[in-house]
Design an enzyme around this catalytic site. Structure first.
Site, mmCIF file in Angstrom:
data_model
loop_
_atom_site.group_PDB
_atom_site.id
_atom_site.type_symbol
_atom_site.label_atom_id
_atom_site.label_comp_id
_atom_site.label_asym_id
_atom_site.label_seq_id
_atom_site.Cartn_x
_atom_site.Cartn_y
_atom_site.Cartn_z
ATOM 1 N N ASP A 57 3.596 1.219 -2.597
ATOM 2 C CA ASP A 57 5.159 1.737 -3.232
ATOM 3 C C ASP A 57 5.125 1.923 -4.570
ATOM 4 O OD1 ASP A 57 7.616 2.352 -2.563
ATOM 5 O OD2 ASP A 57 8.256 0.299 -2.298
ATOM 6 N N ASN A 112 5.346 5.147 -6.063
ATOM 7 C CA ASN A 112 4.821 6.494 -6.757
ATOM 8 C C ASN A 112 6.078 7.242 -7.454
ATOM 9 O OD1 ASN A 112 2.530 5.808 -5.603
ATOM 10 N ND2 ASN A 112 2.730 7.340 -3.967
ATOM 11 N N ARG A 116 9.136 6.089 -8.541
ATOM 12 C CA ARG A 116 9.595 5.543 -9.672
ATOM 13 C C ARG A 116 8.687 5.628 -11.047
ATOM 14 N NH1 ARG A 116 10.769 0.013 -6.888
ATOM 15 N NH2 ARG A 116 9.820 1.430 -5.275
ATOM 16 N N TRP A 117 7.105 5.552 -10.560
ATOM 17 C CA TRP A 117 6.254 5.898 -11.699
ATOM 18 C C TRP A 117 6.339 7.276 -12.423
ATOM 19 C CZ3 TRP A 117 2.581 9.371 -12.937
ATOM 20 C CH2 TRP A 117 1.385 9.063 -13.776
ATOM 21 N N ARG A 124 8.188 14.071 -8.429
ATOM 22 C CA ARG A 124 7.595 13.033 -7.600
ATOM 23 C C ARG A 124 6.134 13.280 -7.004
ATOM 24 N NH1 ARG A 124 10.886 9.386 -5.168
ATOM 25 N NH2 ARG A 124 9.826 9.126 -3.328
ATOM 26 N N HIS A 165 2.819 10.620 -6.533
ATOM 27 C CA HIS A 165 1.879 10.849 -5.227
ATOM 28 C C HIS A 165 0.516 11.073 -5.813
ATOM 29 C CE1 HIS A 165 4.918 10.019 -2.715
ATOM 30 N NE2 HIS A 165 5.596 11.038 -3.083
ATOM 31 N N SER A 171 4.371 6.227 6.756
ATOM 32 C CA SER A 171 5.016 5.694 7.683
ATOM 33 C C SER A 171 5.812 6.851 8.884
ATOM 34 C CB SER A 171 6.109 4.749 7.177
ATOM 35 O OG SER A 171 7.153 5.291 6.875
ATOM 36 N N TRP A 230 9.115 10.705 7.707
ATOM 37 C CA TRP A 230 9.467 11.960 8.286
ATOM 38 C C TRP A 230 10.979 12.435 7.660
ATOM 39 C CZ3 TRP A 230 5.579 14.997 9.735
ATOM 40 C CH2 TRP A 230 4.447 14.499 10.486
ATOM 41 N N LEU A 243 -17.472 -1.352 3.900
ATOM 42 C CA LEU A 243 -15.861 -1.719 3.843
ATOM 43 C C LEU A 243 -15.448 -0.550 5.286
ATOM 44 C CD1 LEU A 243 -12.960 -2.547 2.820
ATOM 45 C CD2 LEU A 243 -13.410 -0.677 1.227
ATOM 46 N N ARG A 268 9.645 -6.571 1.035
ATOM 47 C CA ARG A 268 9.944 -6.212 2.610
ATOM 48 C C ARG A 268 8.697 -5.731 3.371
ATOM 49 N NH1 ARG A 268 13.932 -3.112 0.208
ATOM 50 N NH2 ARG A 268 12.731 -1.182 -0.028
ATOM 51 N N LEU A 269 8.558 -5.730 4.526
ATOM 52 C CA LEU A 269 7.262 -5.247 5.264
ATOM 53 C C LEU A 269 7.561 -3.968 5.707
ATOM 54 C CD1 LEU A 269 6.407 -8.437 7.643
ATOM 55 C CD2 LEU A 269 5.663 -7.777 5.282
HETATM 56 C C1 FPP Z 1 5.527 5.230 -1.842
HETATM 57 O O1 FPP Z 1 5.972 5.670 -2.731
HETATM 58 C C2 FPP Z 1 4.434 5.914 -1.196
HETATM 59 C C3 FPP Z 1 4.290 6.835 -0.374
HETATM 60 C C4 FPP Z 1 5.324 7.237 0.546
HETATM 61 C C5 FPP Z 1 2.977 7.108 0.583
HETATM 62 C C6 FPP Z 1 1.767 6.839 -0.144
HETATM 63 C C7 FPP Z 1 0.986 8.025 -0.609
HETATM 64 C C8 FPP Z 1 0.038 7.972 -1.550
HETATM 65 C C9 FPP Z 1 -0.622 6.669 -2.141
HETATM 66 C C10 FPP Z 1 -0.524 9.355 -2.075
HETATM 67 C C11 FPP Z 1 -1.803 9.762 -1.175
HETATM 68 C C12 FPP Z 1 -2.448 8.813 -0.423
HETATM 69 C C13 FPP Z 1 -3.868 8.908 0.302
HETATM 70 C C14 FPP Z 1 -4.173 8.200 1.310
HETATM 71 C C15 FPP Z 1 -4.439 10.428 -0.240
HETATM 72 P P1 FPP Z 1 7.675 6.011 -2.952
HETATM 73 O O2 FPP Z 1 7.492 7.565 -3.210
HETATM 74 O O3 FPP Z 1 8.314 5.724 -1.715
HETATM 75 O O4 FPP Z 1 8.020 5.607 -4.402
HETATM 76 P P2 FPP Z 1 9.515 5.120 -4.941
HETATM 77 O O5 FPP Z 1 9.949 3.986 -4.002
HETATM 78 O O6 FPP Z 1 9.379 4.690 -6.227
HETATM 79 O O7 FPP Z 1 10.099 6.211 -4.542
#
Ligand code: FPP
Length: 247
Positions: A27, A29, A31-32, A40, A44, A72, A76, A138, A201-202
């Site tokens: 989690d 991406n 905010r980064w 966004r 990712h 997840s 969607w 692995l 959270r889970l």
């Molecule tokens: C959460 O960040 C991350 C995701 C919704 C999906 C994870 C995806 C990746 C790590 C990229 C590619 C993955 C693979 C396997 C190639 P967020 O967008 O919810 O972040 P935020 O909560 O800061 O908005």
């Protein structure tokens, strides 16, 4: 399958601190990217680099299984262009990384209802799993269109259908049989669940499997996660006393 394999075992297994199976809710991406005034998708993209680093480190540290929450069943609900970006990154990741994953002995697995993805992506994913199926290093389980509640509903439906067909006595339904029907069947019991970015959270990830897992929440945003962060998490895990309901 070994019906006893999903039972928690207190004795240390592989890995720096005895964690055999680690799962990560990746989690932060968005905010980064926001902190850098980037779109966004840039977050990712860096998240994909963190996936590469973490898989390599997990293999080197002797972890047996790493399960990553990549998409997840609730994702969607995101805007169509972000979903398309995430699918594009998954395609790119497989194209770019499959040779190295295979060379390093990684076995790729999928959990979740990934059949709902585009047919070409499903074919690419299944080809990657087939190519690496014989590897013994692995195991990386990618959770795609995965939701813990959905997984449990699918198991319940499968068992109910078997009971209706007369091939299963409901009295024979127990924890081990349930384990064998989960998407994660055959993986070691989940030892450690990590969630990045400060949320505690889970979020519907591995609900059954997390029954006795240690939970670790870190403020690190997923794109910044690296080998040192994984080592820190494993060291923290190694200091915990696990009792599995005993004293
Ligand atoms: C959460 O960040 C991350 C995701 C919704 C999906 C994870 C995806 C990746 C790590 C990229 C590619 C993955 C693979 C396997 C190639 P967020 O967008 O919810 O972040 P935020 O909560 O800061 O908005």
């Amino acid at each position: 399958m070994n019906r006893g394999s999903a039972r928690p075992v207190a004795a240390p297994g592989g890995g720096l601190a005895g964690a055999r199976h680690v799962a990560i809710i990746m989690d932060g991406n968005g905010r980064w990217a926001k902190a850098r005034h980037l779109p966004r998708v840039a977050g990712h993209r860096q998240g994909m680099e963190a996936v590469r680093r973490t898989i390599r480190a997990a293999g080197e540290l002797g972890i047996e299984a790493l399960t990553l929450y990549a998409f997840s069943s609730e994702n969607w609900r995101r805007p169509a262009d972000e979903i398309s970006d995430l699918m594009g990154l998954l395609r790119l990741y497989l194209q770019r990384e499959i040779d190295e994953l295979d060379r390093n002995g990684v076995r790729l697995r999928l959990i979740g209802d990934y059949g709902k993805f585009a047919p070409d992506l499903v074919a690419q994913l299944e080809a990657a799993c087939a190519r690496t199926a014989g590897n013994t290093g692995l195991t990386v389980a990618l959770a795609l269109n995965y939701g813990g509640q959905d997984e449990l509903v699918r198991v319940a439906r499968q068992l109910a259908e078997a009971a209706r067909a007369g091939s299963l006595d409901p009295a024979d339904i127990d924890v081990d049989l349930f384990d064998e029907c989960l998407d994660t069947a055959g993986l070691p019991p989940l030892d450690l669940m990590i969630r990045t970015s400060g949320e505690s959270r889970l979020s519907n990830f591995l609900l059954w499997q997390a029954a006795y897992a240690e939970l670790l929440f870190t403020d690190t945003l997923w794109p910044d996660f690296d080998r040192a962060a994984l080592e820190g998490a494993l060291a923290d895990f190694g200091r915990r006393e696990r009792r599995f309901g005993g004293r």
